[in-house]
Design an enzyme around this catalytic site. Structure first.
Site, short mmCIF file in Angstrom:
data_model
loop_
_atom_site.label_atom_id
_atom_site.label_comp_id
_atom_site.label_asym_id
_atom_site.label_seq_id
_atom_site.Cartn_x
_atom_site.Cartn_y
_atom_site.Cartn_z
N TRP A 204 0.77 -1.24 0.00
CA TRP A 204 0.00 0.00 0.00
C TRP A 204 0.80 1.29 0.00
CZ3 TRP A 204 0.32 2.75 4.65
CH2 TRP A 204 0.76 2.02 5.76
N ASP B 143 3.04 -5.61 13.65
CA ASP B 143 2.50 -4.71 12.63
C ASP B 143 3.59 -3.82 12.03
OD1 ASP B 143 0.66 -3.58 11.01
OD2 ASP B 143 -0.59 -2.71 12.56
#
Lengths: 507, 264
Positions: free
Chosen positions: A220, A281
Site C-alpha cells: 500500500w 505490525d
C-alpha cells in the site's frame, strides 16, 4: 546525475507524460527513485524565508492526503472517490471527477499519468482511467474484491507501458499483490502475489496452506523503479493475524519485505526481509529510496529504507545484498542481525496474554526524502516508544480476530525529523517535535516538511529553520515543487486545503 | 475525530493510526447494514444450530469452516445466498440442511454479517476493560512487594498504606497494569524559561515545540515565548515513572501487578 530521471532529464528515459518540461512533478514522488528530490533552485536558503502564499484550493471534501502531480501546468489532486484538475499557476479548478463508491475511504494518495490519461484507485478497489484534459472516464477495472476489505489508496507506478498497481486493506486476512495493468485497455498483464501459493518458493516459511492463504502482505505504499536494471522495488505489509505469531511459525515470506520484481515478467528477482516473522505490525511498506553513490570506496546502485521497525537498511539494489542495517532508535525486541542483515526478533518479546513490555521505534507511510548533495536521508520517525502488548488468543489458542492482540500505549519516546547519513546509517542531526508528514528536498539545499504543527523549510545541511508557516496544522500530504511561468512553487496540503507558496514578486 | 487524539508516536505504530484519520470513514457499507437487534436475536439461532461446527464466533472448528472468510457470506448482498445454502446444506460435505423459518433465517444472516463487520473493524487498540484477570495474574506478589520497597524505589514517592492504599480496587485489572507503569498525572507539567535578559519565568506548561512555548504563569496569565531564542526547562511530574520503564523485566512487571492487585 540524471540516472533516475531527475525531473528535467526524465523524458530521455521514459515517456511518462507526453509534454514534460523541466520543473514538473510528474509522478507521486517526483521520479522513479522515490528520493523526492527536485533540481529546482529558485527558492534557496537565502530567500526561502520570504515565501508567501500564491493561492489556495479548498475543494471542501475532507482531509487532502493525496499528493498532486504537476504536468503541463496542471495539478491533479485526489481525495477518495474524487479527482480534481487544478491550474497550477492560479489554483483554479479546471475539472472535477466524482465516482461514489463503497469501501474503505481512509486515504487516497494521488494519481498516475501516462500519455494523455490519468489513473487513480478507488475505495472499492477499482482502477479508473480518465482523460487528463477533460476528466472524462475512459475505463475502469476491478483490481480486487471490496467484499474482502480490499481498497486502493495509492496510484499506480507507471513503468514503460505498464501501470504497476499495489493494494490496501487487510482487515479480512487477505493477501496482497502487485499487478501490471495495460494503461490502454485495463487488462492485467501479470500478477505477483506477495505471499506465495502453497508449494511455491517461500511457502516453506509458513505452517500451512490455510495460514498462507490469509497471510497479509499488502502493498500500500508506492514503490520505485530502476530503468537500467528493469527492476521494480516495493515494500510489503505485515503478516496476519497481526500480533499472534504462534498461528504462523516461520519467517512468513514475503511479508514485511523489500522485493525486487522484473518489470516485464512480474517475477521475483530478490528479496530482503526487514522484519522476519513480525508480530508487531511492522510492515516494510515504507518508501524504497534508490541511491547511486560510493559505498566503501565503490560506486554502487543502492536502495535505502527507513522501516516501520526502527531500522535503516541500505542494500545493493542489483543483488539485494545488505550493506548496512542500523537502528535509528531504541528497541527491546531484537536479538541482533542474521547473516542476511535482517533483525532477529526475540520470541520472548512477542505479545503475551499477561502483557509484554515493548519498546520500539519506527516510521510509517509518510514519505521520506534523500538529498544526494548532503548524502542525508530525511525521515519523520518516532524513537523509543513504550507499550504493553497483549496476545488475545481464544480458549483453544486460535486468534480472536485478525489483529490477534491488543496494545496499551505507555508513552515515553519522541517524534523527530531524522537526517540519516546513508553511508553509516547514523543520525547526523535531528529536529524534535516531528509531524507525520512527507518530505521534499531541493538542489538548493532545502528540506520542506511539517514540524511542530507548522509547515517548514529547513537547511538540508543542519536542520536549521529558514521558513515556517502556520497553516492551522501539519501537512496532511507530502510537499511538492515545480516551476511554472518563471516561478518556483511549493505546494502542500493542510487538512482540507491545498496551499501554494512562491517568492514575492520583485518590487 | 479520532485522528486528533492520536499522537504522532502512535501513528508510527498501530494500524489504528495508520492513516491518522477518523475511524468511522473506514467502515464501508456492507451489502446489508445489519440491524443490531436482529443480529442479537440471530446470535441465539446461530448458537443453537451452527456454533457446534462453525465455532461460537463463526471463526470455524475442525467440524466446519470459518464463515468470516466465507466467499458466500461476504458476497451475499441481500442474505439470500446464505439462506439458500443453510436450507439445502452441502450434501456429502458435512454441512447439514438446517430448515429455519424466514424470520429466524433473517436474524441468523444479520448475525453473520454483523459478526463479519465486527471482525473486520478490529484493529490495533487497547485491551478491553473486561480483559480477564486470570490472564494477567502470572506473577509473584511477594517478589513484587520486594521490588516495590527495594530495587524499584517506589517507596520514595508512594506508600501502600497512604496514596496507594486499595489501589488493587481502583482500576480494572488490565488498566491497573498500564497505570502503575505509566500513571496519569494529577499535576500539570511545569516549565521555567530563561529570557535573553536572564530573567526567569515559571508556569504551567501548555505547549512546547521547536517554535513556541506557551505557559500559564503564577498570576494565571497565558504567556507565549519564542522557543528559538528562549531556553526552557520542563519539569514532568511523571519523569520518575518514565525513568523506571527501562528498569523493568517482564517478570518484574507481572510480579508488581500481582502485588498491587493484592492491595484490595
Amino acid at each position: 546525475m540524471t540516472r533516475f530521471g531527475v525531473i528535467a532529464g526524465f523524458l530521455a528515459i521514459v515517456p511518462l507524460a507526453q509534454t514534460q518540461s523541466p520543473g514538473e512533478w510528474p509522478t507521486l514522488n517526483g521520479d522513479y527513485s522515490s528520493r523526492r528530490h527536485s533540481p529546482l533552485t529558485q527558492i534557496n536558503k537565502s530567500n526561502v524565508g520570504q515565501l508567501t502564499q500564491a493561492w489556495k484550493f479548498r475543494p471542501n471534501a475532507g482531509v487532502i492526503k493525496g499528493t498532486p502531480l504537476m504536468v503541463n501546468g496542471v495539478l491533479y489532486l485526489t481525495v477518495p472517490d474524487h479527482v480534481w484538475a487544478v491550474d497550477a499557476a492560479t489554483g483554479r479548478e479546471l475539472w472535477h471527477f466524482n465516482r461514489p463508491s463503497r469501501g474503505d475511504r481512509i486515504a487516497n494518495r494521488g494519481v498516475a499519468m501516462y500519455k494523455k490519461w490519468i489513473y487513480f484507485g478507488t475505495p472499492d478497489a477499482f482502477l479508473v482511467c480518465l482523460r487528463a484534459d477533460t476528466g472524462e472516464k475512459v475505463w475502469e477495472a476491478p483490481m480486487a474484491d471490496v467484499h474482502f476489505g480490499y481498497y486502493m489508496s495509492l496510484p499506480p507506478l507507471v513503468v514503460k507501458d505498464k501501470l504497476i498497481v499495489g493494494i490496501s486493506g487487510d482487515a479480512a486476512d487477505v493477501t496482497g499483490f502487485l499487478k501490471a495493468v495495460d494503461p490502454v485497455t485495463g487488462n492485467v498483464l501479470w500478477t505477483w502475489n506477495s505471499v506465495p501459493k502453497w508449494g511455491e518458493p517461500g511457502s516453506e516459511t509458513w505452517p500451512s496452506a490455510e495460514a498462507l492463504a490469509h497471510g497479509g502482505a499488502m502493498t500500500w505504499v508506492q514503490g520505485s523503479y530502476d530503468p537500467d536494471l528493469n527492476l521494480i522495488y516495493w515494500g510489503t505489509g505485515n503478516p496476519h493475524p497481526v500480533m499472534n505469531g504462534a498461528e504462523r511459525p516461520g519467517a512468513n515470506l514475503y511479508t514485511c519485505s523489500i522485493v525486487a520484481i522484473n518489470a516485464d515478467t512480474g517475477k521475483l528477482v530478490w528479496y530482503f526481509q526487514p522484519s522476519p516473522h513480525d508480530t508487531y505490525d511492522r510492515d516494510a511498506t515504507e518508501s524504497v529510496v534508490l541511491i547511486d553513490g560510493v559505498f566503501r570506496g565503490r560506486q554502487r546502485k543502492m536502495l535505502a529504507q527507513a522501516s516501520r521497525n526502527g531500522y535503516f537498511f541500505l542494500l545493493d539494489r542489483k543483488t539485494g545484498e545488505h550493506l548496512r542495517t542500523t537502528p535509528f532508535g531504541p528497541q527491546n525486541w531484537s536479538l541482533g542481525l542474521n547473516r542476511r542483515g535482517e533483525p532477529i526478533p526475540d520470541p520472548k518479546k512477542d505479545p503475551r496474554p499477561d502483557g509484554t513490555l515493548f519498546l520500539g521505534s519506527g516510521t510509517n507511510w509518510y514519505t521520506p526524502a534523500f538529498n544526494p548533495a548532503t548524502g542525508l536521508f530525511y525521515v519523520n520517525a518516532a524513537q523509543g516508544v513504550w507499550s504493553l502488548t497483549y496476545l488475545s488468543a481464544g480458549i483453544e489458542g486460535e486468534p480472536e480476530d485478525h489483529q490477534g492482540g491488543r496494545e496499551a500505549p505507555l508513552g515515553g519516546g519522541e517524534s523527530s525529523l531524522l537526517a540519516i547519513d546513508y553511508q553509516t546509517g547514523g543520525v547526523r542531526w535531528k529536529l524534535g517535535y516531528g509531524n507525520a508528514a512527507g518530505i521534499l528536498t531541493t538542489a538548493s539545499g532545502l528540506v520542506f516538511t511539517a514540524n511542530s504543527g507548522y509547515l517548514v523549510g529547513l537547511d538540508a545541511e543542519n536542520g536549521k529553520t529558514l521558513w515556517k508557516q502556520n497553516a492551522g496544522g501539519p501537512a496532511s500530504n507530502a510537499p511538492i515543487t515545480y516551476q511554472l511561468g518563471g516561478k518556483q512553487f511549493v505546494v502542500v496540503s493542510v487538512r482540507d486545503t491545498l496551499y501554494a507558496f512562491v517568492l514575492p514578486a520583485k518590487p | 475525530m479520532l485522528w486528533r487524539r492520536i499522537t504522532f508516536l502512535q501513528l508510527a505504530f498501530g494500524a489504528l493510526g495508520l492513516f491518522g484519520q477518523n475511524a468511522n470513514s473506514r467502515w464501508w457499507a456492507w451489502p446489508a447494514n445489519p440491524d443490531p437487534q436482529a443480529a442479537e436475536r440471530g446470535k441465539s439461532v446461530f448458537t443453537a444450530h451452527c456454533a457446534g461446527c462453525h465455532g461460537a464466533k463463526a471463526t470455524g472448528t475442525a467440524k466446519g469452516p470459518n464463515l468470516i472468510r466465507s466467499r458466500i457470506v461476504r458476497k451475499d448482498v441481500d442474505g439470500s445466498a446464505t439462506a439458500a445454502l443453510v436450507r439445502t446444506g452441502v450434501p456429502g460435505k458435512g454441512m447439514p440442511p438446517v430448515p429455519l423459518a424466514d424470520p429466524e433465517m433473517k436474524e441468523l444472516v444479520a448475525f453473520l454479517q454483523w459478526t463479519l463487520q465486527k471482525y473486520d473493524r478490529v484493529s490495533f487498540g487497547v485491551p478491553a476493560e473486561t480483559y480477564p484477570l486470570e490472564r494477567l495474574l502470572t506473577g509473584n506478589a511477594e517478589a513484587g512487594k520486594a521490588f516495590f520497597s527495594g530495587a524499584g524505589g517506589c517507596t520514595s514517592c508512594h506508600s501502600v498504606t497512604g496514596d496507594l492504599a486499595g489501589i488493587g480496587r481502583k482500576y480494572a485489572p488490565v488498566f491497573l497494569q498500564s497505570r502503575f507503569l505509566m500513571p496519569r498525572a494529577t499535576k500539570p507539567k511545569t516549565v521555567t524559561v530563561t529570557l535573553p535578559s536572564g530573567e526567569k519565568v515559571s508556569g504551567e506548561l501548555r505547549t512546547i515545540n521547536n517554535y513556541d512555548i506557551v505557559m500559564k504563569d503564577s498570576a494565571g496569565q497565558t504567556r507565549t515565548f519564542d522557543a528559538q531564542t528562549t531556553k526552557a526547562e520542563v519539569q514532568d511530574p511523571l519523569a520518575g515513572h518514565i525513568a523506571l520503564l527501562p528498569k523493568y523485566t517482564d517478570a518484574q512487571v507481572h510480579n508488581m501487578f500481582a502485588y498491587l492487585w493484592s492491595l484490595q
